[in-house]
Scaffold this motif. Structure first.
Motif, PDB file in Angstrom:
ATOM      1  N   THR A 132       0.774  -1.198  -0.017  1.00 43.08           N
ATOM      2  CA  THR A 132      -0.096   0.063   0.037  1.00 43.08           C
ATOM      3  C   THR A 132       0.997   0.966  -0.159  1.00 43.08           C
ATOM      4  O   THR A 132       0.409   2.116  -0.752  1.00 43.08           O
ATOM      5  N   LYS A 133       2.029   1.164   0.763  1.00 42.76           N
ATOM      6  CA  LYS A 133       2.800   2.267   0.919  1.00 42.76           C
ATOM      7  C   LYS A 133       3.269   2.551  -0.811  1.00 42.76           C
ATOM      8  O   LYS A 133       3.518   3.875  -0.875  1.00 42.76           O
ATOM      9  N   ALA A 134       3.795   1.712  -1.385  1.00 38.95           N
ATOM     10  CA  ALA A 134       4.369   1.679  -2.588  1.00 38.95           C
ATOM     11  C   ALA A 134       3.488   2.293  -3.558  1.00 38.95           C
ATOM     12  O   ALA A 134       3.651   3.113  -4.220  1.00 38.95           O
ATOM     13  N   ALA A 135       2.055   1.719  -3.653  1.00 35.95           N
ATOM     14  CA  ALA A 135       1.125   2.173  -4.450  1.00 35.95           C
ATOM     15  C   ALA A 135       0.856   3.660  -4.107  1.00 35.95           C
ATOM     16  O   ALA A 135       0.612   4.477  -5.074  1.00 35.95           O
ATOM     17  N   ILE A 136       0.676   4.150  -2.627  1.00 37.49           N
ATOM     18  CA  ILE A 136       0.506   5.465  -2.238  1.00 37.49           C
ATOM     19  C   ILE A 136       1.588   6.125  -3.118  1.00 37.49           C
ATOM     20  O   ILE A 136       1.456   7.531  -3.659  1.00 37.49           O
TER      21      ILE A 136
END
Ligand SMILES: [Zn+2]
Length: 398
Positions: A132-136
């Motif tokens: 999720t951090k990477a997608a954000i």
């Protein structure tokens, strides 16, 4: 104007300054007029006017004349006041069976980016947080947004969530049961995390941008492959002491009925969701049938598919009749993908509700009748509501 100024205004106490009340009101409602701000905050028009002068001078509030359509028809109205879109952004996350969806919106309620991360079944929480951090980061990078402008993250979870953020019983992703969403996402994302049940997020989406705009009291009833629900009273979600309020799908209507996935027998979800009807249609037809297929078949005159929708409506109306006799709400919004069946579902559902609830329409004036309508964001509601959760701060829309 700094992120810190906006943040301090957003977290100001409810009894705080007019500026704090106005900023929180705009964060929750998007673009609205000064008159609406006065009505919603209870502040005098002159007080609103004075505070707005200062907020405009510091760049926190801007006049908004544009009508811009965001994802799936979410847009701002024209000629109103809004928080400066450059003042900050919020992220919504929806955790589902085998994927995570991420959406980014600015504080003026414009939707900027959306991304889906595909995962396998039963993905572990720590992996979800990292991906999720990477997608954000990708969303912010692709749209040249400063990550420093991120003000908060809302997470929509399938299953009841306690006020502290603990997933009580994960209904779709078993690995999340007992997990504290804030503990998982907080350290990785380094942001304030707000978590809520997906149906409660759906109610937030309908309240902020959908069929319940301007409505302070309503019930949401989701009909999909499961049944979910939410209760909103005086503009606030009713969560219950442990996050279990509004779990309409698990009202037991037959103590001798089949075993439900929750461990109880004869839950409303077994009868009022579209899971079993789909299986029955498939058995008769001899091929795989999706919810969309069934609705299309019914619309084209397939009597079996229509009968399954009508039977689902009958059980949903019966269940809602119980809820009507407990809460007697002014508005019931039907969400979930089954709402896309429109009048094929709504007409028999309304008739069943009328039969099974205590107060009959004919007994009361038109203003005192319960309206039953379909939701506006039946396909994206949980994701939209997740970002709404962050924008509305703690999910409290007041
Ligand atoms: Zn159940």
């Amino acid at each position: 104007m700094t992120k810190q100024l906006l943040k301090s205004l957003l977290v100001d106490t409810p009894a705080g300054s007019p500026e704090g009340l106005i900023v929180r009101c705009l964060s929750q409602r998007g673009a609205i007029s000064a008159a609406q701000i006065s009505k919603l905050t209870g502040l005098a028009r002159s007080t609103v006017s004075t505070a707005l002068t200062g907020l405009r001078r510091s760049g926190v509030v801007v006049e908004s004349y544009s009508v811009d359509e965001g994802i799936k028809g979410v847009g701002r109205p024209a000629a109103t006041l809004a928080l400066n879109p450059e003042a900050g952004t919020c992220v919504g996350i929806h955790l589902s069976l085998d994927e995570i969806r991420v959406v980014v919106a600015d504080v003026s309620h414009s939707f900027i980016a959306e991304k889906t991360v595909t995962l396998g079944l039963d993905y572990p929480p720590d992996r979800a947080a990292k991906l999720t951090k990477a997608a954000i980061a990708e969303c912010y990078d692709e749209n040249s947004l400063p990550v420093s402008g991120l003000l908060g993250v809302g997470v929509s979870v399938s299953g009841p969530v306690s006020p502290e953020g603990v997933v009580q019983r994960a209904s779709i992703v078993p690995t999340w049961a007992g997990v504290n969403i804030r503990d998982v996402f907080g350290p990785v994302l380094q942001q304030p995390i707000f978590a809520a049940n997906e149906s409660n997020c759906s109610a937030i989406a309908e309240m902020m941008w959908g069929a319940a705009v301007g409505c302070e009291d309503f019930v949401l009833f989701k009909i999909d492959l499961g049944v979910g629900g939410a209760i909103v009273q005086q503009g606030r979600l009713v969560t219950g002491i442990a996050g279990g309020a509004g779990e309409f799908g698990h009202i037991s209507i037959d103590p001798a009925g089949d075993l439900c996935r929750c461990g109880n027998r004869g839950c409303l979800e077994l009868y009022a969701s579209f899971k079993r009807p789909l299986e029955q249609i498939e058995r008769v037809k001899g091929f795989r049938v999706t919810m969309d297929d069934a609705m299309r078949m019914a619309a084209e005159g397939d009597v079996g598919a229509l009968r399954m929708i009508e039977d689902t409506a009958e059980f949903a109306g019966r269940g809602l009749g119980i809820i009507g006799s407990i809460i007697n709400p002014p508005l019931i919004i039907i969400g979930g993908r089954m709402a896309l069946a429109g009048d094929m579902l709504l007409n028999p559902l309304i008739a069943a509700y009328e039969r099974h609830t205590l107060i009959k329409s004919r007994d009361v004036t038109p203003e005192s009748r319960t309206r039953i309508i379909k939701g506006k964001h039946t396909e994206n509601d949980s994701l939209l509501g997740a970002v709404g959760l962050a924008l509305s701060h703690h999910g409290m829309l007041k």
